[in-house]
Design a protein around this motif. Structure first.
Motif, short mmCIF file in Angstrom:
data_model
loop_
_atom_site.label_atom_id
_atom_site.label_comp_id
_atom_site.label_asym_id
_atom_site.label_seq_id
_atom_site.Cartn_x
_atom_site.Cartn_y
_atom_site.Cartn_z
N LEU A 61 0.83 -1.21 0.00
CA LEU A 61 0.00 0.00 0.00
C LEU A 61 0.86 1.26 0.00
O LEU A 61 0.54 2.25 -0.67
N GLN A 62 1.96 1.21 0.76
CA GLN A 62 2.86 2.36 0.79
C GLN A 62 3.49 2.59 -0.59
O GLN A 62 3.63 3.73 -1.04
N GLU A 63 3.85 1.47 -1.24
CA GLU A 63 4.42 1.60 -2.59
C GLU A 63 3.38 2.18 -3.56
O GLU A 63 3.68 3.06 -4.37
N GLU A 64 2.14 1.64 -3.49
CA GLU A 64 1.08 2.14 -4.37
C GLU A 64 0.78 3.60 -4.07
O GLU A 64 0.52 4.40 -4.98
N LEU A 65 0.80 3.95 -2.77
CA LEU A 65 0.57 5.34 -2.39
C LEU A 65 1.64 6.25 -2.98
O LEU A 65 1.36 7.36 -3.45
N GLY A 66 2.89 5.75 -2.96
CA GLY A 66 3.98 6.52 -3.56
C GLY A 66 3.76 6.72 -5.05
O GLY A 66 3.98 7.81 -5.59
N LEU A 67 3.29 5.65 -5.73
CA LEU A 67 3.01 5.77 -7.16
C LEU A 67 1.88 6.77 -7.43
O LEU A 67 1.95 7.57 -8.36
N VAL A 68 0.84 6.69 -6.59
CA VAL A 68 -0.29 7.61 -6.76
C VAL A 68 0.16 9.05 -6.55
O VAL A 68 -0.23 9.97 -7.29
N LYS A 69 1.00 9.27 -5.52
CA LYS A 69 1.52 10.61 -5.29
C LYS A 69 2.33 11.10 -6.50
O LYS A 69 2.26 12.27 -6.89
N GLY A 70 3.11 10.17 -7.08
CA GLY A 70 3.88 10.53 -8.27
C GLY A 70 2.97 10.92 -9.43
O GLY A 70 3.23 11.88 -10.16
N ILE A 72 -0.08 12.05 -9.15
CA ILE A 72 -0.70 13.34 -8.82
C ILE A 72 0.24 14.49 -9.14
O ILE A 72 -0.14 15.52 -9.71
N GLU A 73 1.50 14.33 -8.78
CA GLU A 73 2.49 15.37 -9.05
C GLU A 73 2.66 15.58 -10.56
O GLU A 73 2.74 16.72 -11.04
N SER A 74 2.70 14.44 -11.30
CA SER A 74 2.84 14.54 -12.76
C SER A 74 1.64 15.24 -13.38
O SER A 74 1.78 16.11 -14.25
N LEU A 75 0.43 14.86 -12.90
CA LEU A 75 -0.78 15.50 -13.41
C LEU A 75 -0.81 16.98 -13.07
O LEU A 75 -1.26 17.81 -13.87
N SER A 76 -0.34 17.33 -11.88
CA SER A 76 -0.28 18.74 -11.49
C SER A 76 0.64 19.52 -12.41
O SER A 76 0.32 20.63 -12.86
N ASN A 77 1.81 18.93 -12.71
CA ASN A 77 2.75 19.58 -13.63
C ASN A 77 2.15 19.74 -15.02
O ASN A 77 2.31 20.78 -15.67
N ARG A 78 1.46 18.67 -15.47
CA ARG A 78 0.82 18.75 -16.79
C ARG A 78 -0.28 19.80 -16.81
O ARG A 78 -0.48 20.49 -17.81
N LEU A 79 -1.01 19.91 -15.69
CA LEU A 79 -2.07 20.92 -15.60
C LEU A 79 -1.48 22.33 -15.68
O LEU A 79 -2.01 23.21 -16.37
N VAL A 80 -0.37 22.54 -14.99
CA VAL A 80 0.30 23.84 -15.03
C VAL A 80 0.77 24.15 -16.46
O VAL A 80 0.59 25.26 -16.98
#
Length: 251
Positions: A61-70, A72-80
């Motif tokens: 779950l921690q690994e998957e959470l890390g992937l999800v955070k990644g 989210i960060e990628s999507l945020s950058n793409r949104l910007v």
């Protein structure tokens, strides 16, 4: 047996029975205790296995959470980046609209200039035609002489119309037919030049209606007919407005 002996014997029997009963109870408790111990050990093993599984699940779950955070960060950058691109696109659209308006304005100016040049070219052609007509008529003095001669009767030479020299027939304008056009107007001397002459059956004294856009605007009289052009004067009582080059002549 004595009474005391009987009592002692009875007590021993009771004690034996109690011992037997107590021994049987202890053995049962020990058996139950062993069973409970085994069950407890099995439960402990299961709990330990469950704990290991939970630890493994937690790690996943921690690994998957890390992937999800990644993500989210990628999507945020793409949104910007998309927001920035949208701003650039809107700016480019505004600039394109402004450029289009400028181009349309320039096109309208060029169209106006083209129409002006076309008009000048047509006017140039008309002037060349008028100049040719004037050159065909001759100088101003010659035109004056023609007008004077037009009012004089022309002498007939002896034998000119004799049987040996018949005049060739010339085309005669028919009633209602289009004869020609006014090609120019001389403001100084007040006469018109038409593009028809004696070669077309026009002669001195002929009168023609002047038509513009299908409407009668006046009437002219031929003052001096030349082979290809003629000088005409307006009949004032029948001409209420200024005649113009291009007006149609009808019989």
């Amino acid at each position: 047996m004595g009474k005391i002996t009987k009592i002692m014997l009875g007590l021993n029997i009771v004690a034996g029975i109690i011992g037997i009963v107590f021994g049987m109870g202890v053995k049962g408790d020990l058996k139950k205790a062993n069973t409970a111990k085994e069950e407890a050990e099995a439960s402990a093993a299961q709990i330990e296995n469950g704990t290991s599984s939970l630890k493994s699940d937690k790690t996943k779950l921690q690994e998957e959470l890390g992937l999800v955070k990644g993500e989210i960060e990628s999507l945020s950058n793409r949104l910007v980046a998309a927001s920035s691109n949208l701003g650039d696109a809107q700016k480019q659209e505004t600039e394109a609209v402004a450029a289009l308006k400028v181009a349309q304005t320039e096109a309208a100016k060029l169209q106006s200039k083209l129409a002006e040049v076309t008009g000048l070219a047509q006017e140039h052609t008309k002037l060349k035609t008028t100049l040719a007509d004037y050159q065909a008529l001759g100088t101003v003095e010659e035109v004056r002489d023609w007008k004077k001669k037009a009012t004089r009767p022309k002498p007939t030479k002896p034998g000119e119309n004799g049987p040996n020299k018949p005049k060739p027939p010339k085309p005669q304008p028919t009633a209602g037919a289009e004869i020609g056009k006014i090609v120019s107007f001389d403001k100084k001397f007040g006469f018109y030049v038409i593009n028809r002459g004696t070669d077309h059956g026009v002669k001195n004294g002929d009168e023609f209606k002047v038509v513009r856009a299908g409407n009668l605007v006046g009437k002219i009289k031929i003052a001096d007919a030349q082979p290809s052009v003629s000088i005409a004067e307006p009949i004032k009582e029948l001409t209420r407005q200024q005649l113009q080059p291009g007006d149609i002549l009808r019989k």
